[in-house]
Motif scaffolding. Structure first.
Motif, PDB file in Angstrom:
ATOM      1  N   LEU A  88      40.191  -5.945  65.807  1.00 21.84           N
ATOM      2  CA  LEU A  88      40.079  -5.095  67.052  1.00 21.84           C
ATOM      3  C   LEU A  88      40.167  -3.489  66.793  1.00 21.84           C
ATOM      4  O   LEU A  88      40.834  -3.210  65.850  1.00 21.84           O
ATOM      5  N   VAL A  89      39.432  -2.889  67.864  1.00 20.02           N
ATOM      6  CA  VAL A  89      39.498  -1.154  67.764  1.00 20.02           C
ATOM      7  C   VAL A  89      39.864  -0.524  69.044  1.00 20.02           C
ATOM      8  O   VAL A  89      39.302  -1.185  69.974  1.00 20.02           O
ATOM      9  N   ASN A  90      40.897   0.401  68.899  1.00 16.57           N
ATOM     10  CA  ASN A  90      41.038   1.184  70.211  1.00 16.57           C
ATOM     11  C   ASN A  90      39.924   2.146  70.442  1.00 16.57           C
ATOM     12  O   ASN A  90      39.976   3.064  69.596  1.00 16.57           O
ATOM     13  N   PRO A  91      39.104   2.058  71.522  1.00 21.20           N
ATOM     14  CA  PRO A  91      38.147   3.103  71.743  1.00 21.20           C
ATOM     15  C   PRO A  91      38.519   4.166  72.276  1.00 21.20           C
ATOM     16  O   PRO A  91      37.783   5.168  72.612  1.00 21.20           O
ATOM     17  N   HIS A  92      39.940   4.205  72.871  1.00 21.10           N
ATOM     18  CA  HIS A  92      40.345   5.324  73.314  1.00 21.10           C
ATOM     19  C   HIS A  92      39.771   5.589  74.761  1.00 21.10           C
ATOM     20  O   HIS A  92      39.334   6.999  75.005  1.00 21.10           O
ATOM     21  N   ALA A  93      39.317   4.675  75.332  1.00 21.60           N
ATOM     22  CA  ALA A  93      38.411   4.800  76.486  1.00 21.60           C
ATOM     23  C   ALA A  93      38.566   3.574  77.322  1.00 21.60           C
ATOM     24  O   ALA A  93      38.813   2.458  76.732  1.00 21.60           O
TER      25      ALA A  93
ATOM     26  N   VAL B 142      43.240  -4.079  73.230  1.00 24.68           N
ATOM     27  CA  VAL B 142      43.073  -3.238  72.157  1.00 24.68           C
ATOM     28  C   VAL B 142      44.027  -1.850  72.099  1.00 24.68           C
ATOM     29  O   VAL B 142      43.898  -0.913  71.489  1.00 24.68           O
ATOM     30  N   ALA B 143      45.028  -2.060  73.342  1.00 22.85           N
ATOM     31  CA  ALA B 143      45.863  -0.802  73.420  1.00 22.85           C
ATOM     32  C   ALA B 143      46.813  -0.443  72.011  1.00 22.85           C
ATOM     33  O   ALA B 143      46.862   0.667  71.745  1.00 22.85           O
ATOM     34  N   GLU B 144      47.227  -1.566  71.324  1.00 21.34           N
ATOM     35  CA  GLU B 144      47.726  -1.439  70.130  1.00 21.34           C
ATOM     36  C   GLU B 144      46.997  -1.439  68.903  1.00 21.34           C
ATOM     37  O   GLU B 144      47.658  -1.485  67.614  1.00 21.34           O
ATOM     38  N   ALA B 145      45.848  -1.383  68.996  1.00 21.44           N
ATOM     39  CA  ALA B 145      44.728  -1.653  67.829  1.00 21.44           C
ATOM     40  C   ALA B 145      44.582  -0.489  67.168  1.00 21.44           C
ATOM     41  O   ALA B 145      44.917   0.716  67.991  1.00 21.44           O
ATOM     42  N   PRO B 146      44.265  -0.413  65.935  1.00 18.35           N
ATOM     43  CA  PRO B 146      44.004   0.960  65.047  1.00 18.35           C
ATOM     44  C   PRO B 146      42.684   1.568  65.756  1.00 18.35           C
ATOM     45  O   PRO B 146      41.747   0.946  66.181  1.00 18.35           O
TER      46      PRO B 146
END
Length: 606
Positions: A66-71, A88-92
Motif C-alpha cells: 500500500l502507498v500513502n497518497p497524502h491525500a 494507507v495512513a501508516e503506509a510508506p
C-alpha cells in the motif's frame, strides 16, 4: 583507414550473425498493476502497487505494498477498490516505495493491462521523487488482446472479461496484486496465440499487429545476419534481381522494420512477399551510402523504388546557337555551342521558367531556324512589342544578339536584368489591380530562379577537377570526401586522434579517376548526386582541405534571388505583393556556395 576509401568496389559486406532478439522464453516480464486516487497522474496519486515477476511461464517473485497518497481517497474509489484512508495512513510514501519497485523490475519488460495508465503514474511518481526512470520496454496486454481476441469471442477487452475467457486462476477485483496475477494469466494466453502465428522473440512481440500478414512476418529471417552498421540494403527476388534499394544508419534494424507494423506501405508488403534475400553494403559514411543508393537505383531501376530511377529524364533549357537564338526544352546536353541550364525537375517547371524569360525579354518564340535573309511577315507577338521581328528584317543580328545576351546572362549567372524586368512587370500589374496576372508572373519568376539557381550552384562543382573536404565524425576523427567533376570519387573516416593528412593523401591517390566531361557543365555524375554532395559541402562544420580549380557561384546569380523570393512566396497570402520590392529589385553581394566564401585549402587537424 577505418572504412573503404573509394566507391569502386561494389561487393556486399556480410555482417556477423545476429538474432532478432531474446526469445520469449528467455525474457523476464514484470506484470504490474496500480490502484490510485483518480485517473490523472497530474492530479492523483498511487495508493497500491502490485507486481509479479515471471520468466518462461514460471513465477519468480511478487511485489505488493500500500502507498500513502497524502491525500483523501474519494468515496467511490474506496467502494471500487476497498482501500480506505485508514488503510494507507501508516503506509510508506511513494518516494520510499518506488526505489524498491524499480530494483524489483530492473532489467525486465514491464507489462500492464492499459500500460499507458500504470506506466504513466509510475513515471510521474519517479519525476516527482527525483528518480531517473529506467528505459523499460513496455508491453500492453490491452493492445495485444485487440489484435488477437475478436469481438465474436469476447464483447470487450477489459481485464475481467479476458480473465474469465481464459479461465484465469485469479479473479481481478481492483486490488493491485490480484489484478497483476490475473494479467499474468492473460499474458501467457496471448503469448501462446502469437506463437501460433510465428512470433517467438521479444522484438517480434513488441511490434506484433494483426495488420502484418503471417507471410510478411515469416520473411523476418531475411534480417538475420545483417550488420547493425550504416549502409545500403538491397532486397532481391529469387533470380537475384534488385526489387528495392534503401539506406539506413542501421541496416539490420531497418530491414527488420519491413516485417512489423511500422511498415504500412502497401507496395512494400508486396515487395517483401516477393523478396528472397537482402544484400547489405556497409558504408563508412552516410554520404557514401546515399550516393551508392542513387547509383544502384539508376543502374538497376528496381520496380519498387519510386524516385531516382530515371536521372536522365531531367529537362534542360537550351538557348540555341544560331544567328537568332531561341529557347527550347531538351532532354540531353550536347556539345553544340548552345547555352544550357538545368536540369529542371519537371517539364512543367521548365516551361514556367521559359515563360518567365519571355515575359521579361522580347526573345523570339517561333521555332523555325531563321536565315539572315528575311522572308516572313511579322507575327502577333511582334505587333504586341514582345518580339523584335528578326524574321522580317526589322531587327539585325547584332541588335538581336543584345537581346539574347540578356537571356544568356540570366542562365549563366547574372539575373539582374531579367529579374528586374519581372519585378517591374509585377508592380505594373498589381498597380492596375490585375493581381491574378501578377501572381502568374510571380510563379514563373520563382520557377526560373529556382531552376537557374540550382544549375548555377551545381555548375562550379561539375567543372572542378578535384575538391577534398572534411568534417568531424560523430565518433571522433574526420569524415573526408573527395569529389571530382561533381562525382563522389572516394570517402574515408580517419581514426580518432590520428593525424588526418596521411589518410587524406591516401584517399586522393586511391580515389576514382574521373575524366573531364566532354560536354560543358554537364558533369560526371547525375544532377541528383552532385546536388547531394553540394548539400553536404554546405552543411555545418565542413572544412575545405584541398581544391584543384575554383569553386564559387556568380555574384549576381539566381540563387540569391531564389533564397529571397521563396519564403516570401510561401508566406504570401495577399496577392497585392505589399511586402515585395516593386521595381528594380536586384541581387547584391557575393553569392557563393552556402552563403559562405570558399575557404583556402586548410589543414583538417588545425
Amino acid at each position: 583507414m577505418s572504412s573503404t576509401s573509394t566507391l569502386l568496389a561494389g561487393s556486399a559486406v556480410q555482417g556477423t550473425f545476429d538474432e532478432l532478439g531474446p526469445t520469449l522464453a528467455d525474457t523476464t516480464f514484470v506484470v504490474v498493476d496500480l490502484e490510485t486516487t483518480g485517473g490523472s497522474p497530474a492530479t492523483s496519486a498511487i495508493t497500491e502497487i502490485g507486481a509479479v515477476k515471471v520468466r518462461g511461464g514460471v513465477e519468480l517473485g511478487e511485489f505488493q505494498t500500500l502507498v500513502n497518497p497524502h491525500a483523501h481517497i474519494p468515496g467511490f474509489i474506496s467502494v471500487l477498490t476497498g482501500i480506505t484512508d485508514a488503510m494507507v495512513a501508516e503506509a510508506p510514501a511513494i518516494g520510499q516505495v518506488l526505489p524498491s519497485f524499480l530494483e524489483f523490475a530492473r532489467g525486465s519488460v514491464l507489462v500492464a493491462h492499459n500500460a499507458r495508465f500504470d506506466v504513466g503514474f509510475l513515471r510521474a511518481a519517479a519525476e516527482r521523487s527525483g528518480l531517473d526512470w529506467p528505459a523499460f520496454r513496455v508491453l500492453d496486454t490491452v493492445h495485444l488482446a485487440r489484435q488477437l481476441v475478436p469481438r465474436d469471442e469476447a464483447p470487450n477487452h477489459k481485464l475481467a472479461t479476458l480473465a474469465a475467457l481464459f479461465s484465469s486462476r485469479t479473479t481481478p477485483d481492483h486490488r493491485a496484486l490480484h489484478d497483476a496475477k490475473a494479467t499474468v494469466d492473460v499474458l501467457h494466453e496471448l503469448v501462446g496465440r502469437v506463437g501460433n502465428q510465428g512470433v517467438h522473440t521479444l522484438d517480434e512481440l513488441l511490434t506484433f499487429t494483426s495488420r502484418v500478414s503471417p507471410a510478411q512476418r515469416r520473411k523476418r529471417h531475411l534480417a538475420e545476419g545483417l550488420p547493425s552498421r550504416p549502409g545500403v540494403y538491397v532486397f532481391k527476388d529469387a533470380q537475384g534481381r534488385p526489387l528495392y534499394v534503401g539506406t539506413s544508419q542501421d541496416i539490420r534494424s531497418r530491414v527488420r522494420s519491413y516485417f512489423t507494423a511500422s511498415e504500412r506501405r502497401t507496395r512494400m508488403a508486396e515487395m517483401v512477399a516477393i523478396a528472397e534475400s537482402v544484400t547489405p553494403i556497409v558504408c563508412g559514411t552516410r554520404l557514401e551510402a546515399q550516393v551508392r543508393e542513387l547509383r544502384l537505383i539508376a543502374s538497376h531501376q528496381p520496380r519498387y523504388n519510386r524516385r531516382s530511377r530515371h536521372p536522365d529524364r531531367g529537362v534542360w533549357i537550351k538557348l540555341t546557337d544560331e544567328p537568332f537564338p531561341r529557347l527550347s526544352l531538351v532532354r540531353q546536353v550536347r556539345d553544340d555551342g548552345a547555352t544550357y541550364s538545368g536540369p529542371y525537375s519537371s517539364r512543367l517547371s521548365a516551361e514556367a521558367a521559359v515563360a518567365a524569360v519571355h515575359d521579361a525579354v522580347p526573345l523570339r518564340q517561333c521555332t523555325p531556324r531563321l536565315s539572315l535573309r528575311p522572308r516572313s511577315t511579322a507575327c502577333a507577338l511582334a505587333e504586341m512589342g514582345r518580339c523584335g521581328a528578326p524574321c522580317t528584317g526589322a531587327q539585325s543580328v547584332d541588335d538581336y544578339a543584345a537581346v539574347a545576351g540578356r537571356v544568356r546572362d540570366m542562365l549563366e549567372g547574372d539575373c539582374r536584368a531579367v529579374v528586374g524586368a519581372l519585378h517591374a512587370r509585377m508592380a505594373d500589374l498589381s498597380g492596375e489591380d490585375r493581381f491574378e496576372e501578377a501572381g502568374v508572373v510571380r510563379d514563373r519568376l520563382l520557377a526560373l530562379v529556382r531552376g537557374a539557381g540550382k544549375a548555377q550552384r551545381l555548375a562550379p562543382l561539375r567543372t572542378t577537377p578535384e575538391l577534398v573536404a572534411a568534417r568531424r565524425a560523430p565518433g571522433g576523427g574526420w569524415e573526408v570526401v573527395c569529389i571530382r567533376h561533381g562525382r563522389l570519387a572516394g570517402t574515408v573516416v580517419t581514426p580518432p586522434g590520428a593525424d588526418p593528412m596521411p589518410h587524406v593523401e591516401a584517399l586522393r591517390a586511391s580515389a576514382e579517376h574521373v575524366p573531364t566531361p566532354t560536354v560543358g557543365h554537364h558533369g560526371a555524375a547525375t544532377a541528383e548526386e552532385t546536388e547531394l554532395l553540394l548539400r553536404w559541402l554546405e552543411s555545418d562544420g565542413v572544412r575545405l582541405v584541398a581544391l584543384d580549380g575554383s569553386w564559387s557561384c556568380p555574384v549576381h546569380g539566381a540563387q540569391r534571388e531564389h533564397a529571397r523570393l521563396e519564403p516570401l512566396v510561401a508566406a504570401a497570402t495577399d496577392p497585392g505583393f505589399d511586402a515585395w520590392p516593386t521595381r528594380g529589385a536586384t541581387s547584391h553581394g557575393h553569392d557563393r556556395p552556402g552563403g559562405r566564401s570558399p575557404a583556402s585549402p586548410t589543414r583538417v587537424g588545425s
